[in-house]
Motif scaffolding. Structure first.
Motif, PDB file in Angstrom:
ATOM      1  N   CYS A  22       0.840  -1.208   0.000  1.00  0.00           N
ATOM      2  CA  CYS A  22       0.000   0.000   0.000  1.00  0.00           C
ATOM      3  C   CYS A  22       0.872   1.254   0.000  1.00  0.00           C
ATOM      4  O   CYS A  22       0.611   2.198  -0.747  1.00  0.00           O
ATOM      5  N   ILE A  32      -0.856  -1.902  -8.933  1.00  0.00           N
ATOM      6  CA  ILE A  32      -1.554  -3.063  -8.381  1.00  0.00           C
ATOM      7  C   ILE A  32      -1.239  -4.338  -9.154  1.00  0.00           C
ATOM      8  O   ILE A  32      -1.179  -5.417  -8.571  1.00  0.00           O
ATOM      9  N   ARG A  40      -3.290  -8.937  -3.363  1.00  0.00           N
ATOM     10  CA  ARG A  40      -4.027  -7.913  -4.108  1.00  0.00           C
ATOM     11  C   ARG A  40      -5.360  -7.515  -3.476  1.00  0.00           C
ATOM     12  O   ARG A  40      -5.642  -6.326  -3.347  1.00  0.00           O
ATOM     13  N   ASP A  41      -6.173  -8.489  -3.109  1.00  0.00           N
ATOM     14  CA  ASP A  41      -7.476  -8.145  -2.535  1.00  0.00           C
ATOM     15  C   ASP A  41      -7.336  -7.362  -1.240  1.00  0.00           C
ATOM     16  O   ASP A  41      -8.028  -6.374  -1.015  1.00  0.00           O
ATOM     17  N   ARG A  44      -6.227  -3.825  -2.089  1.00  0.00           N
ATOM     18  CA  ARG A  44      -7.361  -3.039  -2.593  1.00  0.00           C
ATOM     19  C   ARG A  44      -8.275  -2.602  -1.457  1.00  0.00           C
ATOM     20  O   ARG A  44      -8.715  -1.453  -1.407  1.00  0.00           O
ATOM     21  N   GLU A  45      -8.579  -3.516  -0.535  1.00  0.00           N
ATOM     22  CA  GLU A  45      -9.441  -3.196   0.598  1.00  0.00           C
ATOM     23  C   GLU A  45      -8.832  -2.106   1.468  1.00  0.00           C
ATOM     24  O   GLU A  45      -9.523  -1.185   1.893  1.00  0.00           O
ATOM     25  N   ASP A  53      -8.141   4.609  -4.770  1.00  0.00           N
ATOM     26  CA  ASP A  53      -8.414   3.494  -5.678  1.00  0.00           C
ATOM     27  C   ASP A  53      -7.181   2.596  -5.731  1.00  0.00           C
ATOM     28  O   ASP A  53      -6.200   2.826  -5.027  1.00  0.00           O
ATOM     29  N   GLU A  54      -7.216   1.573  -6.569  1.00  0.00           N
ATOM     30  CA  GLU A  54      -6.127   0.603  -6.598  1.00  0.00           C
ATOM     31  C   GLU A  54      -4.827   1.154  -7.172  1.00  0.00           C
ATOM     32  O   GLU A  54      -3.790   0.512  -7.108  1.00  0.00           O
ATOM     33  N   ASN A  55      -4.857   2.373  -7.714  1.00  0.00           N
ATOM     34  CA  ASN A  55      -3.635   3.017  -8.211  1.00  0.00           C
ATOM     35  C   ASN A  55      -3.119   4.090  -7.263  1.00  0.00           C
ATOM     36  O   ASN A  55      -2.182   4.805  -7.586  1.00  0.00           O
TER      37      ASN A  55
END
Length: 64
Positions: A22, A32, A40-41, A44-45, A53-55
């Motif tokens: 992160c 990501i 990954r999940d 993202r959470e 966001d994921e970026n």
């Protein structure tokens, strides 16, 4: 050396790795798709929990 490997293998180690990925995404050093799939999940959470966001970009909320 063994203690570092133990941290990475255990659940606490997973939390550390998620935090690390992160931080790298927020700093713009990682995307990501380069994060290992097992993290990954969770990454993202965690990013979504802080409004990213994921970026690592701020999530734009629209009000209607």
């Amino acid at each position: 050396m063994f203690s570092i490997l133990w941290l990475i293998i255990t659940k606490k180690g997973k939390r550390i790795m998620v935090d690390l990925y992160c931080a790298l995404i927020i700093a713009g050093k990682r995307k990501i798709d380069t994060v290992p799939t097992r993290y990954r999940d969770a990454v993202r959470e965690q990013l979504a929990a802080v409004g990213l966001d994921e970026n690592g970009n701020h999530i734009q909320y629209t009000t209607e």
